[in-house]
Design a protein around this motif. Structure first.
Motif, PDB file in Angstrom:
ATOM      1  N   MET A   1       0.908  -1.063  -0.020  1.00  0.00           N
ATOM      2  CA  MET A   1      -0.043  -0.181  -0.225  1.00  0.00           C
ATOM      3  C   MET A   1       1.030   1.262   0.019  1.00  0.00           C
ATOM      4  SD  MET A   1      -3.007   0.944   2.533  1.00  0.00           S
ATOM      5  CE  MET A   1      -1.906   1.718   3.824  1.00  0.00           C
ATOM      6  N   GLU A   2       0.411   2.242  -0.755  1.00  0.00           N
ATOM      7  CA  GLU A   2       1.157   3.468  -1.097  1.00  0.00           C
ATOM      8  C   GLU A   2       0.407   4.440  -0.705  1.00  0.00           C
ATOM      9  OE1 GLU A   2       4.661   4.194  -4.049  1.00  0.00           O
ATOM     10  OE2 GLU A   2       2.836   5.435  -4.768  1.00  0.00           O
ATOM     11  N   LEU A   3       0.661   5.546  -0.068  1.00  0.00           N
ATOM     12  CA  LEU A   3      -0.183   6.852   0.123  1.00  0.00           C
ATOM     13  C   LEU A   3       0.292   7.849  -0.658  1.00  0.00           C
ATOM     14  CD1 LEU A   3      -0.994   6.406   4.089  1.00  0.00           C
ATOM     15  CD2 LEU A   3      -2.378   5.752   2.120  1.00  0.00           C
ATOM     16  N   THR A   4      -0.640   8.877  -0.925  1.00  0.00           N
ATOM     17  CA  THR A   4      -0.135  10.243  -1.393  1.00  0.00           C
ATOM     18  C   THR A   4      -0.609  11.267  -0.539  1.00  0.00           C
ATOM     19  OG1 THR A   4      -0.592   9.317  -3.795  1.00  0.00           O
ATOM     20  CG2 THR A   4      -0.553  11.649  -3.358  1.00  0.00           C
ATOM     21  N   VAL A   5       0.155  12.110  -0.300  1.00  0.00           N
ATOM     22  CA  VAL A   5       0.012  12.930   0.829  1.00  0.00           C
ATOM     23  C   VAL A   5       0.344  14.396   0.304  1.00  0.00           C
ATOM     24  CG1 VAL A   5       0.813  13.716   3.063  1.00  0.00           C
ATOM     25  CG2 VAL A   5       0.869  11.306   2.472  1.00  0.00           C
ATOM     26  N   TYR A   6      -0.704  15.353   0.498  1.00  0.00           N
ATOM     27  CA  TYR A   6      -0.724  16.850  -0.057  1.00  0.00           C
ATOM     28  C   TYR A   6      -0.488  17.634   1.230  1.00  0.00           C
ATOM     29  CZ  TYR A   6      -1.975  21.104  -2.261  1.00  0.00           C
ATOM     30  OH  TYR A   6      -1.761  22.478  -2.764  1.00  0.00           O
ATOM     31  N   LEU A   7       0.882  18.292   0.845  1.00  0.00           N
ATOM     32  CA  LEU A   7       1.542  19.179   1.927  1.00  0.00           C
ATOM     33  C   LEU A   7       0.816  20.403   1.890  1.00  0.00           C
ATOM     34  CD1 LEU A   7       4.900  17.831   1.837  1.00  0.00           C
ATOM     35  CD2 LEU A   7       3.305  17.124   3.282  1.00  0.00           C
ATOM     36  N   ALA A   8      -0.172  21.044   2.237  1.00  0.00           N
ATOM     37  CA  ALA A   8      -0.456  22.326   2.313  1.00  0.00           C
ATOM     38  C   ALA A   8       0.188  23.328   3.232  1.00  0.00           C
ATOM     39  CB  ALA A   8      -2.156  22.220   2.607  1.00  0.00           C
ATOM     40  N   GLY A   9       0.054  24.839   3.005  1.00  0.00           N
ATOM     41  CA  GLY A   9       0.747  25.597   3.920  1.00  0.00           C
ATOM     42  C   GLY A   9       1.745  26.462   3.306  1.00  0.00           C
ATOM     43  N   GLN A  10       2.430  27.095   4.309  1.00  0.00           N
ATOM     44  CA  GLN A  10       3.222  28.138   3.861  1.00  0.00           C
ATOM     45  C   GLN A  10       4.232  27.507   3.087  1.00  0.00           C
ATOM     46  OE1 GLN A  10       4.321  29.539   7.798  1.00  0.00           O
ATOM     47  NE2 GLN A  10       6.194  28.603   7.653  1.00  0.00           N
ATOM     48  N   ILE A  11       4.913  28.650   2.185  1.00  0.00           N
ATOM     49  CA  ILE A  11       5.711  28.094   1.223  1.00  0.00           C
ATOM     50  C   ILE A  11       6.911  28.792   1.340  1.00  0.00           C
ATOM     51  CG2 ILE A  11       4.167  27.391  -0.616  1.00  0.00           C
ATOM     52  CD1 ILE A  11       4.584  29.866  -2.087  1.00  0.00           C
TER      53      ILE A  11
ATOM     54  N   PRO B   1       6.481   4.406   2.206  1.00  0.00           N
ATOM     55  CA  PRO B   1       5.986   4.266   0.729  1.00  0.00           C
ATOM     56  C   PRO B   1       5.040   5.337   0.539  1.00  0.00           C
ATOM     57  CG  PRO B   1       4.833   2.700   1.980  1.00  0.00           C
ATOM     58  CD  PRO B   1       5.801   3.147   3.162  1.00  0.00           C
ATOM     59  N   VAL B   2       5.491   6.775   0.511  1.00  0.00           N
ATOM     60  CA  VAL B   2       4.633   8.065   0.499  1.00  0.00           C
ATOM     61  C   VAL B   2       5.054   8.803  -0.454  1.00  0.00           C
ATOM     62  CG1 VAL B   2       3.788   9.951   1.783  1.00  0.00           C
ATOM     63  CG2 VAL B   2       4.138   7.787   3.087  1.00  0.00           C
ATOM     64  N   GLN B   3       4.060   9.291  -1.184  1.00  0.00           N
ATOM     65  CA  GLN B   3       4.561  10.261  -2.391  1.00  0.00           C
ATOM     66  C   GLN B   3       3.913  11.606  -1.940  1.00  0.00           C
ATOM     67  OE1 GLN B   3       2.588   9.279  -6.126  1.00  0.00           O
ATOM     68  NE2 GLN B   3       3.613  10.539  -7.302  1.00  0.00           N
ATOM     69  N   PHE B   4       4.652  12.487  -1.838  1.00  0.00           N
ATOM     70  CA  PHE B   4       4.157  13.882  -1.585  1.00  0.00           C
ATOM     71  C   PHE B   4       3.941  14.831  -2.714  1.00  0.00           C
ATOM     72  CE2 PHE B   4       6.638  12.327   1.907  1.00  0.00           C
ATOM     73  CZ  PHE B   4       5.792  12.711   3.114  1.00  0.00           C
ATOM     74  N   THR B   5       3.142  15.626  -2.829  1.00  0.00           N
ATOM     75  CA  THR B   5       2.463  16.502  -3.597  1.00  0.00           C
ATOM     76  C   THR B   5       2.397  17.918  -3.050  1.00  0.00           C
ATOM     77  OG1 THR B   5       0.264  16.058  -3.541  1.00  0.00           O
ATOM     78  CG2 THR B   5       1.561  15.245  -5.194  1.00  0.00           C
ATOM     79  N   GLY B   6       2.050  18.853  -3.356  1.00  0.00           N
ATOM     80  CA  GLY B   6       1.934  20.367  -2.626  1.00  0.00           C
ATOM     81  C   GLY B   6       1.715  21.544  -3.606  1.00  0.00           C
ATOM     82  N   PRO B   7       1.515  22.479  -3.237  1.00  0.00           N
ATOM     83  CA  PRO B   7       1.314  23.642  -3.928  1.00  0.00           C
ATOM     84  C   PRO B   7       2.748  24.098  -4.732  1.00  0.00           C
ATOM     85  CG  PRO B   7       1.442  24.342  -1.844  1.00  0.00           C
ATOM     86  CD  PRO B   7       1.410  22.983  -1.781  1.00  0.00           C
TER      87      PRO B   7
END
Lengths: 146, 146, 146, 146, 146, 146, 146, 146
Positions: free
Chosen positions: D1-11, D29-35
């Motif tokens: 199992m792999e999770l996709t995690v969105y990283l919101a917040g200040q840049i 096993p995590v894939q990160f995305t974000g703004p």
């Protein structure tokens, strides 16, 4: 086709292990998930991550946030939920996970000994299938692939 | 604006009556529903409608169909669910109804005595509000109209 | 046809009163709801219902449960959400309520002074309509009934 | 199992980098995305694609369309959302993304320093877990795989 | 039982009036809604509320926000959508409203002259019923109450 | 609280009338709806509204559009669906309506004579309650209000 | 992360090819789908599969069933929808597909020449992003991966 | 892109085999699932797993739980449902599966001989495509990939 199956219910004996071995022996393409089975870690996970809390109540509150995060992510990822009830403990988390599975539209396989028939009759009626042993639950899963 | 509130939980004392009277005294525009409170009728409703069943197991199964029909229709019609847990009984139906409410997106007000804090910690964390007495639950409802 | 409109946003001036009077003058069939406008009560509601809490953090936690119960029930009941942002305060609850409205599929009318254009550009783009004054928001509502 | 995690917040600082390195070290096993983390590009993306706009207001409007397209696609693809709030800036986009995550049923892990406890109390109460540092957020993620 | 019916489609003749009179004559318990039928007001509503805009493009953008607010609220409130296509104009808003109705699960009654059969064949196939005149659409509505 | 109940199933005898009279005698706050019971009108409704069709196949197609419009609107408006199966006819529309009710989350009360137990076993298992007579179905409804 | 993008809109020039080549040149992980681009086959697919139909109307009806099957499956599978409108043809299918995408919660990128601004203003306002050329649409997609 | 297709309908001839071979010959990326085709096993699966039941009624009830578990998991996993009706048997399970597919938003391809046109007219009207032979159903699938 592969299925992900969440194994809800008591963590005080090795029924999950039994079920996984049966699945493995039969070569079923099933991936199992479930709650944290280390009971102490489950109770302490709040303080493990957030540090010492001001009282047992707040220690519990912190732990329950983490345990619910875990359950929620894994329940969402599952195709089928199997919940086992035994004769000891209040098992409110098991009832909660089973009902959540039903409300999310996940088919539920309920395992309970015959003597728990009466108190679990409404939950049983909501389950897709009710059986008495982990082995029967596994046979039910196998029938999907038959 | 009027709210419909389902009162889940034990049927062995008169907590529902207490809550209804408080709401009435305060003139809150709330309509309450809940499970069949006549415990014998709840156990016998299957045979009352379908006639005698071949065994206690099937008597229970018939009854649970009717009880679930009732709960399901009333839960769907509710805006808020209040669930009370006491110190006796397994109360799996209460846990089931509370979790179903959460999964359906209905806000849950959980009432439980302080000594049940630990076994109910995960459910409490899923509730919108956790209180200790029916009176506090009623105050929470009243705050929506404040 | 009658509409229920939730008025999210700051509680430190009387913009809600202005909007309600305009609607009343025009005879629009609109029912308005909104957050607790008594700021002290909003901060103290946790202790008001649950009794004294062990620290300011837990006092806040208790209050936020009750405030969220209120907002959640009222947002679910609304057909349209109007959110006003002013130049002071962090207004995270306003941003949270506005985004929740959008995600729940409720059309959002955003009110903000021109000088807040830049920091609110993404939220504005998610709103159905962006205006600068409560009076313009009311005109937008009136257009639905035109 | 792999999770996709969105990283919101200040840049404006490198908290995302810290979090990604911890995940990598632990082999999660995590894939990160974000703004978009390049702040200038985020402000100019409208004109970069659509050409010069007639005024700063329209430049912002064009940019916000593109930024929202990006956020929306990535939020939908995520299993968990982590949102970090710091002590500077209004951070309305962070509040908006966090509330959208909750309303979409994505579990939210909120990171905020203790001194922001009060203004974020309602959002914290909606989050699945609230922590104080990116490292604690990562430990929470790791617990899902434990 | 009462039904709310949204009348999408061209606003250049009096087909809505014809339909409403037929419903009234037959005493059908139907409430009709629809787009702003005053074409000039529909084009100018943005400037009417927000003041003069910098160019025709921005005037249109403002107007479309208000027109979409109106359509969205009224479509959500409807039980059935009737859309009429005529031989003139591009009628993209009609196609958009009709498709939105279908995607929202609202049954669609499509009215179009026989000579538009070919270009509307895919939309017709998505409609619940396709007829040629407003009178036939009204008869279809009446059949629900028969 | 009032419930709307759709009565699916065969239209060749007067079971609906029997059920309505029982409800009326008991003073249950239930509103009943159902399919067009005039079988000829149901078969001819397409030509009644759209005029003569080129062949029996197209006559049927036109009629089925109107019958489905009616069923769809009324099913959506219902809180509970009761479906009766008898021993004659193929009754595919009954099976279709019953399954649609289940898939839409409407509780289903299935009425069927004991001799149809075997061919309806899967549908029965999907129903909330299975009974043998209209009178038992009415008693099940009454239990919701008990 | 890979995205699937449905390319709705006119099939009379090679704009899809242009877009695919740009994506390929930039190495974007995007898979494109779209309607049947062979216009004759699209019109004849009903008779190709079901055999000769009794009239042009029924030939069209059969074809539209197959075209809608195709569109529906591919729209459901898509993460983003791009719709191009040109100056010729009625393009009702394009409007229908674009509105369906919006109603299904798929972000829409609208491509239209400036001179179509006015008649498409309401659809543009519903789109996530509006651009004027396929190249700009591709840049918008690329920004998601930036 | 790969599609999963559930083949509902009668299990008394080899139509599924025919369809699978055609798909294989054409190299379509389609994975087929369907009900248990061994009729005896389907009737006995309850006792196979749960042991002997007290009567034929309870044997059926146990079997239907397992058959519904299987169908439900496989229907949820499917992108398209094909349902074949023949001239024999009541085929209520086929009607139930077809209607469930429609209500779940899965496009349905209905196969039925011309002589069943009349009794299946309402179901046909709900299907996305209606054809007469398995080969035509396969051509419809192939068109999605064309």
């Amino acid at each position: 086709m592969e299925l992900t199956v969440y194994l809800a219910g008591q963590i005080h004996d090795d029924w999950r292990q039994e079920l996984k071995e049966l699945a493995s022996t039969q070569g079923l393409p099933v991936q199992f998930t479930g709650p944290m089975e280390n009971h102490d870690r489950s109770d302490n996970i709040g303080e493990e991550i957030l540090g010492e809390q001001p009282s047992p109540v707040y220690k519990d509150e912190a732990a329950s946030q983490l345990n619910n995060l875990r359950t929620r992510v894994l329940l969402e990822k599952s195709d089928v939920v199997i919940a086992l009830f035994g004769e000891n403990y209040k098992q409110w988390n098991s009832a909660m996970d089973a009902a959540t599975a039903v409300a999310l539209g996940k088919p539920l396989i309920l395992i309970r000994p015959p003597q728990l028939h009466h108190p679990l009759k409404e939950l049983s009626e909501k389950a897709q299938v009710t059986v008495e042993t982990p082995e029967q639950a596994l046979q039910s899963l196998a029938y999907i692939f038959a």
